[in-house]
Scaffold this motif. Structure first.
Motif, PDB file in Angstrom:
ATOM      1  N   PRO A  25       0.804  -1.218   0.000  1.00 58.04           N
ATOM      2  CA  PRO A  25       0.000   0.000   0.000  1.00 58.04           C
ATOM      3  C   PRO A  25       0.843   1.277   0.000  1.00 58.04           C
ATOM      4  O   PRO A  25       2.022   1.267   0.357  1.00 58.04           O
ATOM      5  N   MET A  40      -5.619   5.542   1.474  1.00 59.84           N
ATOM      6  CA  MET A  40      -4.777   4.349   1.421  1.00 59.84           C
ATOM      7  C   MET A  40      -5.055   3.678   0.085  1.00 59.84           C
ATOM      8  O   MET A  40      -6.212   3.445  -0.273  1.00 59.84           O
ATOM      9  N   TYR A  42      -3.994   0.588  -2.758  1.00 59.14           N
ATOM     10  CA  TYR A  42      -3.373  -0.711  -3.036  1.00 59.14           C
ATOM     11  C   TYR A  42      -3.512  -1.040  -4.519  1.00 59.14           C
ATOM     12  O   TYR A  42      -4.521  -0.669  -5.136  1.00 59.14           O
ATOM     13  N   ALA A  51      -5.688  -7.233   3.760  1.00 58.71           N
ATOM     14  CA  ALA A  51      -5.692  -5.867   3.223  1.00 58.71           C
ATOM     15  C   ALA A  51      -7.057  -5.221   3.392  1.00 58.71           C
ATOM     16  O   ALA A  51      -7.160  -4.034   3.749  1.00 58.71           O
TER      17      ALA A  51
END
Length: 223
Positions: A25, A40, A42, A51
């Protein structure tokens, strides 16, 4: 910009690209005069149950998958506002942008309710895998709507047109050599319920070894 600051910014962007390439991330702050939020982010293909749990517990905002325009076109994903035949769709101009990037909500067809960490991880990771070769995917056969994962359409012209987390996530995926599918989730403050302050987001990033990058530096590096 001083040479020292430029070097630091470049290093931060490079660290973000390196982390994303490794499936890790990154925290991205957009702009104080836009949303003023830290997300955040990813690479979608690497999202697992852990996650999703981290996104729920440590970020706390809405878990979305941003898709590049070529992927959204292949999947025939509309802008949701264009599809809603209801007075609520005729809302006032957004305070931070000209239009919302929201598209459909989906679940993978192999999920049950779609909301558990495992179910959302399956939906998100398969979206990431599908984005690698979208023309080869039978989207309606693999996904159903409505679901529990919000899809976002990145601008056709990328960061030169729209400077949101949607576009920054997709641009980061491109620079990292990943398919154009990125999970974005706002970081919220548990005590105030507001967007997490940038200094607190930086502290979280430092504590957990996650790259933190300012949108202005990312855009300067990618455009």
């Amino acid at each position: 910009m001083s040479s020292q600051h430029k070097s630091t910014s470049t290093g931060t962007v490079a660290a973000a690209v390196e982390a994303f390439a490794a499936g890790q991330p990154v925290l991205i702050h957009d702009f104080d005069d836009r949303e003023g939020e830290v997300d955040m982010v990813y690479p979608a293909g690497d999202v697992d149950s852990a996650a999703v749990s981290r996104l729920r517990n440590d970020a706390g905002g809405l878990i979305c998958v941003a898709l590049g325009p070529e992927v959204a076109d292949a999947f025939e994903l509309p802008f949701l506002a264009d599809e809603i035949d209801h007075p609520v769709a005729e809302s006032d101009h957004l305070g931070y942008d000209e239009r919302s990037s929201f598209s459909l909500t989906v679940n993978h067809r192999d999920t049950y309710t779609g909301i558990t960490d495992a179910d959302r991880a399956l939906t998100i990771s398969r979206l990431g895998e599908a984005a690698a070769d979208p023309e080869a995917v039978d989207f309606p056969r693999e996904f159903r709507a409505p679901g529990h994962v919000h899809l976002l359409r990145a601008s056709r012209y990328g960061l030169s047109d729209r400077k949101g987390h949607t576009e920054m996530g997709v641009a980061l995926a491109h620079e990292a050599g990943r398919p154009p599918a990125a999970v974005v989730c706002e970081m919220l403050d548990d005590e105030t319920g507001e967007a997490l302050q940038t200094e607190d987001a930086r502290a979280y990033a430092e504590k957990h070894g996650i790259p933190y990058v300012d949108g202005k530096d990312l855009i300067a590096a990618f455009t």
